[in-house]
Design a protein around this motif. Structure first.
Motif, mmCIF file in Angstrom:
data_model
loop_
_atom_site.group_PDB
_atom_site.id
_atom_site.type_symbol
_atom_site.label_atom_id
_atom_site.label_comp_id
_atom_site.label_asym_id
_atom_site.label_seq_id
_atom_site.Cartn_x
_atom_site.Cartn_y
_atom_site.Cartn_z
ATOM 1 N N UNK A 13 1.271 -6.689 -4.969
ATOM 2 C CA UNK A 13 0.574 -6.574 -5.039
ATOM 3 C C UNK A 13 -0.236 -7.017 -3.227
ATOM 4 N N UNK A 14 -0.814 -5.961 -3.031
ATOM 5 C CA UNK A 14 -1.254 -6.485 -0.883
ATOM 6 C C UNK A 14 -2.816 -7.092 -1.238
ATOM 7 N N UNK A 69 -0.342 0.340 3.530
ATOM 8 C CA UNK A 69 -0.686 -0.111 1.762
ATOM 9 C C UNK A 69 -0.626 0.855 0.567
ATOM 10 N N UNK A 70 -1.355 2.012 1.069
ATOM 11 C CA UNK A 70 -0.877 3.275 0.654
ATOM 12 C C UNK A 70 -0.290 4.016 0.699
ATOM 13 N N UNK A 71 0.796 3.686 1.516
ATOM 14 C CA UNK A 71 1.752 4.593 1.852
ATOM 15 C C UNK A 71 3.184 4.323 1.011
ATOM 16 N N UNK A 76 1.911 -2.069 -5.267
ATOM 17 C CA UNK A 76 1.481 -1.560 -6.654
ATOM 18 C C UNK A 76 0.051 -1.728 -7.183
ATOM 19 N N UNK A 77 -0.277 -2.996 -6.388
ATOM 20 C CA UNK A 77 -2.159 -2.561 -6.299
ATOM 21 C C UNK A 77 -2.359 -3.389 -4.758
ATOM 22 N N UNK A 78 -3.319 -2.508 -4.384
ATOM 23 C CA UNK A 78 -4.217 -2.663 -3.258
ATOM 24 C C UNK A 78 -5.227 -4.013 -3.788
ATOM 25 N N UNK A 105 -3.109 0.824 -8.284
ATOM 26 C CA UNK A 105 -4.208 -0.008 -8.510
ATOM 27 C C UNK A 105 -5.154 -0.018 -7.040
ATOM 28 N N UNK A 106 -6.713 0.436 -6.862
ATOM 29 C CA UNK A 106 -7.133 0.059 -5.746
ATOM 30 C C UNK A 106 -8.390 -0.810 -6.345
#
Length: 302
Positions: A13-14, A69-71, A76-78, A105-106
């Protein structure tokens, strides 16, 4: 709807701040809790940055970190550190092509509403309207609202039951659950992030607004047709509302009640989605069932 994969122990998770500034110390408990859940945590440079103004970093730096982070297919989640203001300044410059190949998951609310509505409208992708990193502090992570976020991440289907409110309009409906912060939704009107609301269950909440602002924004949604063909409406917490020296003359719930009175669909007031502690995790874009009776209100993910 494109549903990102749910998380397993060992997933990453970021944490990033795509809008306002947040001190690094404010995510300490969050990181600890996530690690105890078995997750790896990556902390972005926008968290606790050396920014000297309102934003967590420059537009370019916030965009670059969110894009990174999207790329990254290994993330697996931000989880957004906080909201505030700023995501709308960068939303049009985000490239979602790699994200769509490896969706994640955002997570967030408030200013993050614009990411939720953009993902729903432009990419038909589910996201998670839920508590952010700061909500984990002072043992708050033990409350049912933060726990609902942790449960949602591993795929638990939400089923919430709350007390009835005198202003409720009864009924049982199904629809895609969308919405978020009223101010942000109003600001999406006329942009690529404005959601189509027909046959959806719309939820709204807000913080710190003048009562006449709420009236004005509700009329903006009404005039744009966003209230016309809803399946149902959920009114959450409207905390720390302000009044003018010459009183507006209605409470915030009275304002909303009167505006939506002509519509036939069920309406729930005082649902626990808000800027306060009471903020259940809601999977934005997924089909839910809303059942409003005299005795209780239930919202169930289908």
């Amino acid at each position: 709807m494109l549903i990102p994969p749910y998380l397993n122990a060992g997933d990453t998770i970021a944490i990033t701040c795509p809008a306002g500034y947040m001190p690094l110390k404010n995510i300490k408990t969050c990181v600890s809790v996530l690690q105890k859940q078995g997750y790896k945590v990556v902390i972005g440079n926008t968290v606790g940055s050396k920014s000297k103004n309102y934003f967590s970093a420059s537009d370019a730096d916030r965009l670059a970190e969110l894009q990174q982070f999207l790329d990254d297919k290994n993330i697996k989640a931000i989880l957004c550190g906080r909201g505030g203001y700023g995501t709308g300044r960068i939303i049009e410059d985000i490239n979602f092509s790699k994200f769509l190949k490896h969706p994640k998951w955002i997570i967030g609310f408030s200013d993050i509403t614009i990411l939720h509505t953009h993902l729903f409208e432009q990419y038909k992708t589910a996201s998670l309207h839920a508590s952010m990193a700061g909500a984990f502090n002072n043992d708050e992570y033990k409350n049912p609202y933060v726990q609902s976020l942790l449960a949602a991440l591993i795929g638990h289907k939400a089923q919430y039951e709350v007390a009835p409110h005198n202003f409720n309009k009864l009924g049982k409906v199904k629809g895609k659950l969308i919405g978020g912060n009223l101010t942000l939704l109003a600001h999406t009107m006329g942009t690529s992030s404005a959601p189509k609301t027909k046959n959806c269950i719309l939820f709204l909440e807000d913080l710190g607004e003048q009562l006449y602002h709420i009236d004005r924004m509700m009329y903006q949604l009404k005039r744009n047709g966003k209230l016309d063909e809803l399946a149902g409406l959920i009114i959450g917490g409207f905390t720390d509302m302000k009044d003018t020296e010459r009183p507006f003359g209605k409470t915030v719930y009275e304002i909303i009640k009167d505006i939506v009175a002509p519509y036939p669909y069920p309406v729930c007031f005082d649902f626990p989605v808000s800027h306060a502690k009471e903020n259940y995790a809601l999977k934005h874009g997924l089909v839910h069932e809303l059942n409003i009776s005299k005795e209780t209100v239930t919202l169930k993910e289908l």
